[in-house]
Scaffold this motif. Structure first.
Motif, PDB file in Angstrom:
ATOM      1  N   GLU A 123       0.842  -1.178   0.000  1.00 38.87           N
ATOM      2  CA  GLU A 123       0.000   0.000   0.000  1.00 38.87           C
ATOM      3  C   GLU A 123       0.888   1.242   0.000  1.00 38.87           C
ATOM      4  O   GLU A 123       1.910   1.292   0.681  1.00 38.87           O
ATOM      5  CB  GLU A 123      -0.897   0.003   1.230  1.00 38.87           C
ATOM      6  N   LYS A 124       0.472   2.257  -0.751  1.00 42.35           N
ATOM      7  CA  LYS A 124       1.256   3.487  -0.789  1.00 42.35           C
ATOM      8  C   LYS A 124       1.301   4.167   0.578  1.00 42.35           C
ATOM      9  O   LYS A 124       2.318   4.703   0.994  1.00 42.35           O
ATOM     10  CB  LYS A 124       0.675   4.451  -1.823  1.00 42.35           C
ATOM     11  N   SER A 125       0.161   4.149   1.254  1.00 44.09           N
ATOM     12  CA  SER A 125       0.045   4.832   2.535  1.00 44.09           C
ATOM     13  C   SER A 125      -0.872   4.018   3.433  1.00 44.09           C
ATOM     14  O   SER A 125      -1.947   3.593   3.002  1.00 44.09           O
ATOM     15  CB  SER A 125      -0.511   6.244   2.331  1.00 44.09           C
ATOM     16  N   TYR A 126      -0.465   3.786   4.670  1.00 44.43           N
ATOM     17  CA  TYR A 126      -1.297   3.018   5.592  1.00 44.43           C
ATOM     18  C   TYR A 126      -0.888   3.344   7.024  1.00 44.43           C
ATOM     19  O   TYR A 126       0.158   3.955   7.279  1.00 44.43           O
ATOM     20  CB  TYR A 126      -1.159   1.525   5.333  1.00 44.43           C
ATOM     21  N   TYR A 127      -1.756   2.979   7.957  1.00 43.17           N
ATOM     22  CA  TYR A 127      -1.500   3.181   9.373  1.00 43.17           C
ATOM     23  C   TYR A 127      -1.073   1.863  10.011  1.00 43.17           C
ATOM     24  O   TYR A 127      -1.605   0.803   9.707  1.00 43.17           O
ATOM     25  CB  TYR A 127      -2.745   3.699  10.086  1.00 43.17           C
ATOM     26  N   LYS A 128      -0.121   1.960  10.909  1.00 47.49           N
ATOM     27  CA  LYS A 128       0.278   0.835  11.750  1.00 47.49           C
ATOM     28  C   LYS A 128       0.280   1.361  13.179  1.00 47.49           C
ATOM     29  O   LYS A 128       1.187   2.079  13.588  1.00 47.49           O
ATOM     30  CB  LYS A 128       1.663   0.320  11.356  1.00 47.49           C
ATOM     31  N   GLY A 129      -0.772   1.005  13.918  1.00 40.62           N
ATOM     32  CA  GLY A 129      -0.959   1.628  15.226  1.00 40.62           C
ATOM     33  C   GLY A 129      -1.261   3.106  15.042  1.00 40.62           C
ATOM     34  O   GLY A 129      -2.140   3.486  14.282  1.00 40.62           O
ATOM     35  N   ASP A 130      -0.503   3.961  15.741  1.00 43.11           N
ATOM     36  CA  ASP A 130      -0.665   5.411  15.614  1.00 43.11           C
ATOM     37  C   ASP A 130       0.307   6.012  14.608  1.00 43.11           C
ATOM     38  O   ASP A 130       0.431   7.237  14.513  1.00 43.11           O
ATOM     39  CB  ASP A 130      -0.452   6.079  16.979  1.00 43.11           C
ATOM     40  N   THR A 131       0.996   5.179  13.862  1.00 39.91           N
ATOM     41  CA  THR A 131       2.013   5.650  12.924  1.00 39.91           C
ATOM     42  C   THR A 131       1.494   5.609  11.491  1.00 39.91           C
ATOM     43  O   THR A 131       1.006   4.573  11.037  1.00 39.91           O
ATOM     44  CB  THR A 131       3.297   4.803  13.028  1.00 39.91           C
ATOM     45  N   LEU A 132       1.590   6.736  10.794  1.00 39.29           N
ATOM     46  CA  LEU A 132       1.252   6.812   9.378  1.00 39.29           C
ATOM     47  C   LEU A 132       2.516   6.482   8.577  1.00 39.29           C
ATOM     48  O   LEU A 132       3.569   7.094   8.779  1.00 39.29           O
ATOM     49  CB  LEU A 132       0.757   8.214   9.021  1.00 39.29           C
ATOM     50  N   ILE A 133       2.411   5.507   7.671  1.00 34.64           N
ATOM     51  CA  ILE A 133       3.577   5.026   6.925  1.00 34.64           C
ATOM     52  C   ILE A 133       3.346   5.233   5.435  1.00 34.64           C
ATOM     53  O   ILE A 133       2.298   4.859   4.905  1.00 34.64           O
ATOM     54  CB  ILE A 133       3.846   3.536   7.223  1.00 34.64           C
ATOM     55  N   PHE A 134       4.335   5.833   4.771  1.00 39.24           N
ATOM     56  CA  PHE A 134       4.338   5.981   3.322  1.00 39.24           C
ATOM     57  C   PHE A 134       5.410   5.053   2.747  1.00 39.24           C
ATOM     58  O   PHE A 134       6.570   5.107   3.165  1.00 39.24           O
ATOM     59  CB  PHE A 134       4.664   7.417   2.908  1.00 39.24           C
ATOM     60  N   THR A 135       5.014   4.204   1.799  1.00 34.35           N
ATOM     61  CA  THR A 135       5.972   3.331   1.115  1.00 34.35           C
ATOM     62  C   THR A 135       6.701   4.150   0.065  1.00 34.35           C
ATOM     63  O   THR A 135       6.102   4.602  -0.908  1.00 34.35           O
ATOM     64  CB  THR A 135       5.257   2.143   0.460  1.00 34.35           C
ATOM     65  N   ALA A 136       7.992   4.352   0.245  1.00 31.48           N
ATOM     66  CA  ALA A 136       8.734   5.322  -0.553  1.00 31.48           C
ATOM     67  C   ALA A 136       8.716   4.998  -2.042  1.00 31.48           C
ATOM     68  O   ALA A 136       8.507   5.885  -2.881  1.00 31.48           O
ATOM     69  CB  ALA A 136      10.176   5.413  -0.048  1.00 31.48           C
ATOM     70  N   ASP A 137       8.924   3.736  -2.427  1.00 32.57           N
ATOM     71  CA  ASP A 137       9.017   3.380  -3.838  1.00 32.57           C
ATOM     72  C   ASP A 137       7.685   3.538  -4.573  1.00 32.57           C
ATOM     73  O   ASP A 137       7.658   3.495  -5.801  1.00 32.57           O
ATOM     74  CB  ASP A 137       9.516   1.944  -3.985  1.00 32.57           C
ATOM     75  N   SER A 138       6.592   3.708  -3.841  1.00 28.34           N
ATOM     76  CA  SER A 138       5.288   3.864  -4.475  1.00 28.34           C
ATOM     77  C   SER A 138       5.057   5.278  -4.989  1.00 28.34           C
ATOM     78  O   SER A 138       4.067   5.525  -5.677  1.00 28.34           O
ATOM     79  CB  SER A 138       4.173   3.488  -3.494  1.00 28.34           C
ATOM     80  N   PHE A 139       5.946   6.198  -4.644  1.00 32.02           N
ATOM     81  CA  PHE A 139       5.807   7.587  -5.076  1.00 32.02           C
ATOM     82  C   PHE A 139       6.969   7.926  -5.993  1.00 32.02           C
ATOM     83  O   PHE A 139       8.117   7.971  -5.567  1.00 32.02           O
ATOM     84  CB  PHE A 139       5.763   8.518  -3.865  1.00 32.02           C
ATOM     85  N   LYS A 140       6.639   8.137  -7.234  1.00 26.36           N
ATOM     86  CA  LYS A 140       7.653   8.303  -8.254  1.00 26.36           C
ATOM     87  C   LYS A 140       8.359   9.648  -8.128  1.00 26.36           C
ATOM     88  O   LYS A 140       7.729  10.696  -7.997  1.00 26.36           O
ATOM     89  CB  LYS A 140       7.021   8.191  -9.642  1.00 26.36           C
ATOM     90  N   THR A 141       9.678   9.615  -8.162  1.00 23.78           N
ATOM     91  CA  THR A 141      10.493  10.827  -8.182  1.00 23.78           C
ATOM     92  C   THR A 141      11.461  10.747  -9.348  1.00 23.78           C
ATOM     93  O   THR A 141      11.686   9.684  -9.925  1.00 23.78           O
ATOM     94  CB  THR A 141      11.291  10.982  -6.868  1.00 23.78           C
ATOM     95  N   GLN A 142      12.037  11.880  -9.686  1.00 22.30           N
ATOM     96  CA  GLN A 142      13.022  11.916 -10.754  1.00 22.30           C
ATOM     97  C   GLN A 142      14.301  11.201 -10.316  1.00 22.30           C
ATOM     98  O   GLN A 142      14.553  11.013  -9.126  1.00 22.30           O
ATOM     99  CB  GLN A 142      13.344  13.372 -11.128  1.00 22.30           C
ATOM    100  N   ALA A 143      15.081  10.797 -11.282  1.00 28.42           N
ATOM    101  CA  ALA A 143      16.377  10.193 -10.977  1.00 28.42           C
ATOM    102  C   ALA A 143      17.223  11.173 -10.182  1.00 28.42           C
ATOM    103  O   ALA A 143      17.175  12.381 -10.405  1.00 28.42           O
ATOM    104  CB  ALA A 143      17.088   9.796 -12.269  1.00 28.42           C
ATOM    105  N   ASN A 144      17.992  10.676  -9.217  1.00 29.38           N
ATOM    106  CA  ASN A 144      18.874  11.464  -8.363  1.00 29.38           C
ATOM    107  C   ASN A 144      18.101  12.409  -7.442  1.00 29.38           C
ATOM    108  O   ASN A 144      18.640  13.423  -6.990  1.00 29.38           O
ATOM    109  CB  ASN A 144      19.883  12.260  -9.203  1.00 29.38           C
ATOM    110  N   ALA A 145      16.847  12.097  -7.172  1.00 27.84           N
ATOM    111  CA  ALA A 145      16.042  12.938  -6.287  1.00 27.84           C
ATOM    112  C   ALA A 145      16.510  12.789  -4.847  1.00 27.84           C
ATOM    113  O   ALA A 145      17.036  11.756  -4.436  1.00 27.84           O
ATOM    114  CB  ALA A 145      14.568  12.567  -6.400  1.00 27.84           C
ATOM    115  N   THR A 146      16.309  13.845  -4.042  1.00 27.03           N
ATOM    116  CA  THR A 146      16.639  13.826  -2.627  1.00 27.03           C
ATOM    117  C   THR A 146      15.402  13.425  -1.812  1.00 27.03           C
ATOM    118  O   THR A 146      14.289  13.322  -2.334  1.00 27.03           O
ATOM    119  CB  THR A 146      17.122  15.202  -2.150  1.00 27.03           C
ATOM    120  N   VAL A 147      15.617  13.230  -0.506  1.00 30.00           N
ATOM    121  CA  VAL A 147      14.498  12.911   0.379  1.00 30.00           C
ATOM    122  C   VAL A 147      13.481  14.053   0.382  1.00 30.00           C
ATOM    123  O   VAL A 147      12.272  13.820   0.446  1.00 30.00           O
ATOM    124  CB  VAL A 147      15.006  12.634   1.805  1.00 30.00           C
TER     125      VAL A 147
END
Length: 908
Positions: A123-147
């Motif tokens: 899942e791109k985004s989901y909750y685990k307990g009280d923590t919201l988690i984003f799966t990084a590879d599910s959001f496309k960025t340009q090559a050599n992108a920073t955090v």
């Protein structure tokens, strides 16, 4: 003409968006009922980064509605809630145009497979307990992108030009890497230098604040969880940029990770506004007064923009070390040296409104500041046994600052006549030592959720400063003679504090638990201020009204109990606290002592409903009592600006805050839609505000007092959705606020009310060769004051564009445009400007980790910073000196000892 050229350019670039697509369709059968199977799902997930590209469902006849996807390698997943999934690896070539998944039969759930190969779709985004988690590879960025580039792609996350992060309307207080601080409290070192492709997921949560003086009991944290492969070997980047004349940007980050051991070296040397000051520096060095509201086209949000304020020069360097020794010992340490120099200038027009008249002040100001900061952080975590952990966390900051400020003030009467003029030159040298050490003992028990935590934290603070004041007064409309004021001032501030707490948590049942907390705080503060007047030969005359030795002693005891109910999707917390403050204010100079005792009942309540793995609703009520600081209590005249004098008030009482906050967030990964909304209401009893007296020359004397009746409220909502079969994405959000602030002007009650609404609308288009964002934004402000009935509303609107196009031969072009129109401001402050930037880059080497670029900043040479503020009986318009057009040639080399096939595929 400029708008037409920009529009033609956007349309020209947009024409490159069309790429080769392939078509998917098919049908599915139910072998158990010998019929078609409706409501089955077909998902096309990109193989290299698990990104969901498109999806479709079967109709009543079991036929999939045809969909189009760009040419690439995919995992095609066909699923139905009553059957097991079926997975296909789709590897089309350039001649393929369509694939028909004909007569698909899904295996029953009861089938046991001896060997299973799993293609995991996260899942791109989901909750685990009280923590919201984003799966990084599910959001496309340009090559050599920073955090930082990655964070801007996350739904509900905003990052302004200074690196300040806001998530669902709340500012992030701390950024961690794998749960540890990375170079102390400066988040931009991590977000602007670590590569996006090293991050596995981004975790967002709240934790209790370790600062006993913090107004908020919790802080919002972003934790960057790195991929396991990124924790092996070394990686980093080296950047050099210059115009070979005046401007330069150079930085280096070297990381070496080996299992639990992490080592990093960092350096930055720059004099451009893009790299000079992050939001943390802005707050520390007083640059927030030079900031302006601007719109971030990447995140579709208003931001505070001090990017480009003045002419900066920055040198940062430091090291970071983290390691684990055996199974029980872990250490984390870092040191940072930060030297900032800023030369800035500004023009300000302030309109003052009094009961029977009004006047204006025109100010021209120039400032040069230089600050050196040494920061050292250390953390030792020691497991004493399987249930007990000891943490020792010392911090030491040492700061040296030099500041010279020159300003000219002209005071203009209601009849537009110059009445007087002042020229003020202030210089100041200061040295500050700030240190503390946290001892934390955490003990778990065999019984689940039973826990006891003991904290002790001593603080030490010492500051010394020397200042010179040179002021010339010139009068034009009366018989007062011109005069000169020359002074020298020394000031020392010494603070000792001891904070201790014990927290015990006891589970009552499986659903109920209670938390009992006792905290103790001992605070002793001393401020000694000495002002000497020039007597014609030397600085020998003691100014008694501007000299004072003042001590404050504060003893705080707080006992609270909290009941928590938690079951499945619900979490409810109820809390009540009793707090007692004993305070002594001692005026050593006059031999006066004032003792006071304040007691408060502080209720709190929290509610959290986990609607689904990707949807959450939360509500919170908090109350706290905030005591005044030493400067607000010390009864001494502060004439740092002789036109705007302040005097402390030793009788001032703590203010009491009631805050209600509601937030809702939902994200649907399959359709790539998200929506968030929230509201905040804050009412303050005994708010520490001010009363101001103006004389007939326009000089003001301000004293803090307690005032009732102030409240602040805000609403916000936003979201995004794809349209026209995922052809592009729409982003919208809107915020509104209403503030009611009471103050006193010449003993007259003045109510200032400000209503603000800021809607915006944006579109995004992203393909393999094109990344485009276009945004329109608007802000409308309506100020009202009882003391001035003639206030006018004012507005700002603008358009933003950000376009990146990949060209043949590994070339890439990027351009950003920002048009701003300000209206209904003071004469000379209705500024309209268009800032256009462009860059052409080319990558080299096999992994494209060598980037060479040519950059043009503010091509039209229109860059400027301006803002408006309405406070008490004043309307303040400011425009600030800023770096305009400049060009840079840049070389970036990124290195990584870990060789991975997927990395090579990502760097297309």
């Amino acid at each position: 003409m400029k708008k037409r050229l920009s529009l033609l350019f956007f349309l020209f670039i947009f024409s490159f968006a069309k790429a080769q697509n392939i078509r998917l369709w098919g049908n599915i059968n139910d072998t158990t009922s010998k019929s078609t199977l409706p409501n089955a799902l077909l998902m096309a997930v990109k193989f290299k980064d698990s990104t969901l590209v498109n999806f479709t469902r079967t109709n009543k006849e079991g036929l999939f509605k045809p969909i189009k996807i760009p040419l690439d390698t995919y995992i095609v997943i066909i699923a139905h809630p009553n059957f097991s999934d079926k997975t296909y690896l789709l590897v089309p070539n350039k001649t393929d145009t369509a694939f028909n998944f004909k007569n698909v039969v899904l295996p029953p759930r009861s089938v046991v497979l001896n060997e299973v190969e799993i293609f995991a779709y996260k899942e791109k985004s989901y909750y685990k307990g009280d923590t919201l988690i984003f799966t990084a590879d599910s959001f496309k960025t340009q090559a050599n992108a920073t955090v930082e580039d990655l964070l801007k792609k996350l739904p509900g996350v905003k990052v302004d030009v200074n690196g300040k992060i806001t998530i669902q309307g709340k500012q992030v207080d701390q950024v961690l890497v794998d749960g540890d601080e990375f170079f102390g409290s400066d988040p931009t070192i991590a977000t602007r230098n670590l590569n996006a492709n090293t991050v596995d997921n981004v975790q967002v949560y709240e934790k209790k604040s370790e600062d006993p003086d913090a107004q908020q009991e919790t802080v919002k944290v972003v934790n960057l969880k790195l991929k396991d492969d990124s924790k092996k070997g070394y990686f980093g980047k080296i950047t050099g940029a210059s115009d070979f004349n005046k401007f330069y940007e150079n930085d280096v980050l070297i990381n070496k990770f080996k299992k639990q051991q992490k080592m990093s070296l960092f350096g930055l040397f720059a004099n451009t506004p893009k790299q000079a000051f992050g939001w943390e520096d802005e707050n520390k060095f007083g640059l927030s007064n030079e900031s302006q509201n601007n719109y971030d086209p990447e995140t579709n949000s208003w931001t505070t923009n001090s990017n480009g304020t003045g002419v900066p020069q920055t040198l940062k360097s430091g090291f970071y070390f983290n390691d684990k020794y055996g199974k029980n010992t872990k250490i984390n340490t870092d040191y940072t040296f930060n030297q900032n120099q800023l030369t800035s200038g500004s023009e300000t027009n302030t309109q003052f409104f009094l009961q029977d008249t009004s006047y204006s002040n025109q100010q021209i100001r120039s400032n040069t500041s230089k600050n050196q900061i040494h920061k050292f952080n250390f953390r030792l975590t020691q497991k004493l046994d399987s249930l007990t952990e000891l943490t020792v966390k010392p911090k030491l900051y040492y700061t040296v600052g030099d500041n010279t400020n020159s300003q000219t003030d002209k005071f203009i009467s209601q009849n537009n006549e110059l009445t007087r003029q002042t020229t003020i030159i202030n210089s100041n040298h200061s040295e500050t030592t700030d240190a503390n050490i946290l001892f934390k003992l955490n003990r778990n028990f065999m019984k689940k959720d039973r826990n006891i935590t003991i904290n002790y934290q001593p603080f030490y603070y010492d500051s010394r400063s020397n200042a010179n004041l040179n002021t010339n007064f010139n009068y034009y409309q009366n018989q007062l003679p011109d005069s000169t004021l020359l002074q020298k001032r020394t000031q020392t501030n010494h603070k000792e504090e001891h904070a201790a707490s014990i927290v015990y948590t006891e589970p009552l049942t499986k659903k109920f638990k209670t938390e009992i907390t006792y905290s103790y705080n001992y605070n002793k503060n001393n401020n000694n201020r000495t002002t000497l007047d020039f007597n014609g030969q030397g600085y020998d005359n003691l100014n008694l009204t501007q000299s004072n030795d003042f001590k404050n002693f504060r003893l705080t005891n707080k006992l609270s109990t909290k009941l928590v109910y938690e079951v499945k999707k619900y979490r409810i917390g109820l809390q009540a606290a009793y707090r007692s403050i004993y305070q002594e204010n001692i005026n050593v100079t006059k031999g006066q002592k004032l003792s006071q005792t304040f007691t408060n009942i502080l209720p709190a309540a929290t509610f959290n409903y986990r609607i689904s793995q990707s949807s959450n609703l939360s509500a919170m009520y908090l109350s706290n009592a905030q005591p005044p600081d030493l400067q607000q209590m010390q009864p001494v005249v502060d004439n740092t600006d002789p036109n705007r004098i302040t005097i402390g008030n030793p009788n001032i009482k703590p203010q009491f805050n009631h805050n209600v906050n509601v937030n809702y967030y939902t994200y649907k990964g399959i359709s790539d839609r998200h929506f968030y909304s929230g509201a905040n209401y804050n009412i303050v009893s005994n708010e520490i505000n001010e009363t101001t007296t103006f004389d007939d020359q326009g000089k003001s004397i301000t004293t803090p007092i307690n005032i009732n009746g102030n409240y602040y409220t805000s609403l916000w909502c936003g979201g995004a959705m794809t349209v026209f079969n995922r052809f592009f994405k729409i982003n919208t959000n809107m915020s509104a606020s209403f503030n009611n602030n009471i103050s006193y002007v010449n003993d007259q009650k003045n109510i200032t009310q400000v209503f603000d609404v800021s809607p915006n609308f944006g579109v995004e288009k992203q393909t393999e060769i094109l990344d485009i964002t276009l945004v329109a934004n608007y802000s409308y402000n309506v100020p009202k004051q009882t003391i001035a009935s003639s206030l006018k509303s004012y507005y700002t609107y603008g358009f933003d564009g950000n376009i990146t196009v990949k060209l043949p031969k590994k070339f890439k072009i990027n351009t950003t445009g920002n048009y701003v129109n300000n209206g209904n401001r003071a004469v000379g402050y209705n500024l309209n400007y268009f800032i256009l930037n462009a860059a052409l880059s080319k990558t080299f080497l096999k992994n494209e980790n060598l980037i060479v670029s040519a950059e043009a900043n503010d091509i039209l040479n229109q860059n400027i910073s301006n803002q408006r503020e309405v406070v008490t009986n004043k309307i303040i318009d400011t425009k600030t000196q800023i770096i305009r057009r400049y060009f840079l040639a840049r070389v970036i080399f990124k290195f990584n000892s870990v060789k991975k096939k997927e990395d090579e595929e990502d760097d297309y």
